[in-house]
Design a protein around this motif. Structure first.
Motif, PDB file in Angstrom:
ATOM      1  N   ILE A  15      36.426  32.935  44.712  1.00 47.29           N
ATOM      2  CA  ILE A  15      37.189  32.135  43.747  1.00 47.29           C
ATOM      3  C   ILE A  15      37.981  31.054  44.487  1.00 47.29           C
ATOM      4  O   ILE A  15      38.087  29.912  44.044  1.00 47.29           O
ATOM      5  N   ALA A  55      43.946  38.535  37.145  1.00 48.70           N
ATOM      6  CA  ALA A  55      43.397  37.842  38.309  1.00 48.70           C
ATOM      7  C   ALA A  55      42.671  38.817  39.217  1.00 48.70           C
ATOM      8  O   ALA A  55      41.571  38.543  39.711  1.00 48.70           O
ATOM      9  N   ALA A  56      43.286  39.975  39.431  1.00 53.07           N
ATOM     10  CA  ALA A  56      42.674  40.966  40.315  1.00 53.07           C
ATOM     11  C   ALA A  56      41.367  41.475  39.724  1.00 53.07           C
ATOM     12  O   ALA A  56      40.369  41.640  40.432  1.00 53.07           O
ATOM     13  N   ALA A  77      44.231  40.435  44.196  1.00 56.59           N
ATOM     14  CA  ALA A  77      43.303  41.546  44.388  1.00 56.59           C
ATOM     15  C   ALA A  77      43.841  42.502  45.442  1.00 56.59           C
ATOM     16  O   ALA A  77      43.835  43.731  45.254  1.00 56.59           O
ATOM     17  N   LEU A  89      39.389  39.903  37.657  1.00 51.42           N
ATOM     18  CA  LEU A  89      38.391  38.842  37.767  1.00 51.42           C
ATOM     19  C   LEU A  89      37.850  38.757  39.194  1.00 51.42           C
ATOM     20  O   LEU A  89      36.639  38.650  39.415  1.00 51.42           O
ATOM     21  N   ALA A  90      38.738  38.835  40.157  1.00 50.70           N
ATOM     22  CA  ALA A  90      38.305  38.795  41.556  1.00 50.70           C
ATOM     23  C   ALA A  90      37.365  39.957  41.845  1.00 50.70           C
ATOM     24  O   ALA A  90      36.345  39.796  42.512  1.00 50.70           O
ATOM     25  N   HIS A  97      44.062  34.522  43.676  1.00 50.68           N
ATOM     26  CA  HIS A  97      43.254  35.662  43.277  1.00 50.68           C
ATOM     27  C   HIS A  97      43.051  36.636  44.424  1.00 50.68           C
ATOM     28  O   HIS A  97      43.066  37.848  44.237  1.00 50.68           O
ATOM     29  N   SER A 138      47.241  41.268  37.092  1.00 42.26           N
ATOM     30  CA  SER A 138      46.190  42.251  36.827  1.00 42.26           C
ATOM     31  C   SER A 138      44.887  41.571  36.419  1.00 42.26           C
ATOM     32  O   SER A 138      43.801  41.941  36.867  1.00 42.26           O
ATOM     33  N   GLY A 174      35.570  38.685  46.019  1.00 39.70           N
ATOM     34  CA  GLY A 174      35.754  37.843  44.847  1.00 39.70           C
ATOM     35  C   GLY A 174      36.898  36.878  45.037  1.00 39.70           C
ATOM     36  O   GLY A 174      36.818  35.710  44.659  1.00 39.70           O
TER      37      GLY A 174
END
Lengths: 205, 205
Positions: free
Chosen positions: B176, A164-165, B189, A167-168, B185, A162, B172
């Motif tokens: 990344i 990571a997603a 996502a 942040l992406a 990532h 979650s 993103g």
DNA sequence: CCAAAAATGGACCGGCAAGTCCAGCCCGAG
DNA sequence: CTCGGGCTGGACTTGCCGGTCCATTTTTGG
């Protein structure tokens, strides 16, 4: 392991800092491709010799220093929100802070620009970005764990995925914003990310 | 309204196309900042005069042409998956195609690089990127509507917001990936984005 | 087969910006 | 006060690279 400052007196260190900050300014305004050392020199009221005195490696070393400078600002600008993601309200405050931050700096991600421009020539840049991403994601993950420990979300949530997603989504929202000028995607990414956490909860609110 | 080709014979058009494709190659390998017209010339077995014959506007015009070229590839590479997002299986196939595509092209988003480098100097680049994003998001949104019309997800889902968030996550994830070299990532996502659609559904599977 | 137009080769130019150099200045330590 | 090391100014060099130019070859239309 950033540059051990090349300056040995207080005055020297001040000049060096002035150069980095001024360079960062100019780079934001003009963009890297159109910025010369002479622009930096003019902006910071310094001379060519000073630039090379404090950054013997020349332009590359200066850009690297600016990259460090910009990286350090990213997380600072999200404080204290980023370290206190323990209620839904705090998450939304953080979202607003992020959106506002990127709306203010017109339409650019200085660090992204720097990274792309220096690219693989300077291995140091990559390390800076990687470390920034790691820290950023870690803080988000901590926030999710805080929600979990308060039983606002079930234990089954995959914290790291979650985070990571999320942040992406932020990165992508910012980069789309750079081309379109609209923060809609950034907002959508943050909102759906948070929504997803919320709807994973059994008890409403 | 891309360049009406400057060439008027078949041979000329072939050369022009060779230049664009060769330039795209070199740009991917070396990066824009380190690519000169001479590199392009060497790679495409052409002469300086040809470059300027077919791209009178010089380097900027060539880069713009490459940007168009790269943009057109983005959606093509996701076909036919992107236009058939009507079952959960098809969504996962699409996800795999996207991840694979970006894993293959080592660690770069050529269009992103181009956009950043030409930046605001060439207004055309921005338009290309904006249009690409619009189309991309539209197709994703269509996919979500397809799920809805098959009653795989409830009508309450905000189609445009979900599509925007998904697109942001992809962008993103890719960016990344450029710094870290890992597709984690991007994967996260896409997976959480699809998961979110799925868990919005009332009936499992 | 013959112009005329298009395509090609590559020498050349000119400017710009990174990097060098050294002379002079400031400032603190002794 | 004065000496020395770091700091500062800015002229100068250098190489690179985008862009120009013209001579030559190839293609095309009639």
């Amino acid at each position: 392991m950033p540059n051990a400052s090349t300056a040995s007196t207080a005055k020297g260190r001040a000049t060096q800092a002035r150069i980095v900050e001024g360079a960062a300014q100019v780079l934001r305004e003009r963009g890297i491709a159109f910025t010369t050392l002479d622009d930096v020199r003019a902006r910071t009221s310094t001379s060519k010799s000073q630039l090379f005195h404090y950054f013997p490696g020349g332009k590359d070393e200066l850009l690297l220093a600016v990259a460090e400078f910009e990286a350090s600002r990213v997380l600072e600008d999200q404080q204290p929100h980023l370290d206190r993601l323990d209620s839904w309200e705090s998450w939304y405050r953080w979202r607003d802070a992020v959106v506002e931050r990127y709306e203010l700096q017109n339409d650019q991600c200085p660090l992204g620009n720097l990274f792309l421009h220096i690219g693989r020539s300077e291995p140091g840049t990559r390390a800076i970005v990687v470390e920034l991403m790691r820290q950023w994601q870690e803080r988000i993950a901590n926030g999710i764990r805080a929600l979990r420990s308060r039983e606002l979300i079930p234990a089954s949530v995959d914290v790291d995925r979650s985070a990571a997603a999320l942040l992406a989504g932020i990165q992508g929202g910012v980069s789309i914003m750079m081309s379109t000028g609209s923060s809609a995607h950034l907002r959508a990414a943050l909102d759906t990310g948070i929504d997803q956490l919320r709807t994973a909860t059994a008890h409403e609110r």
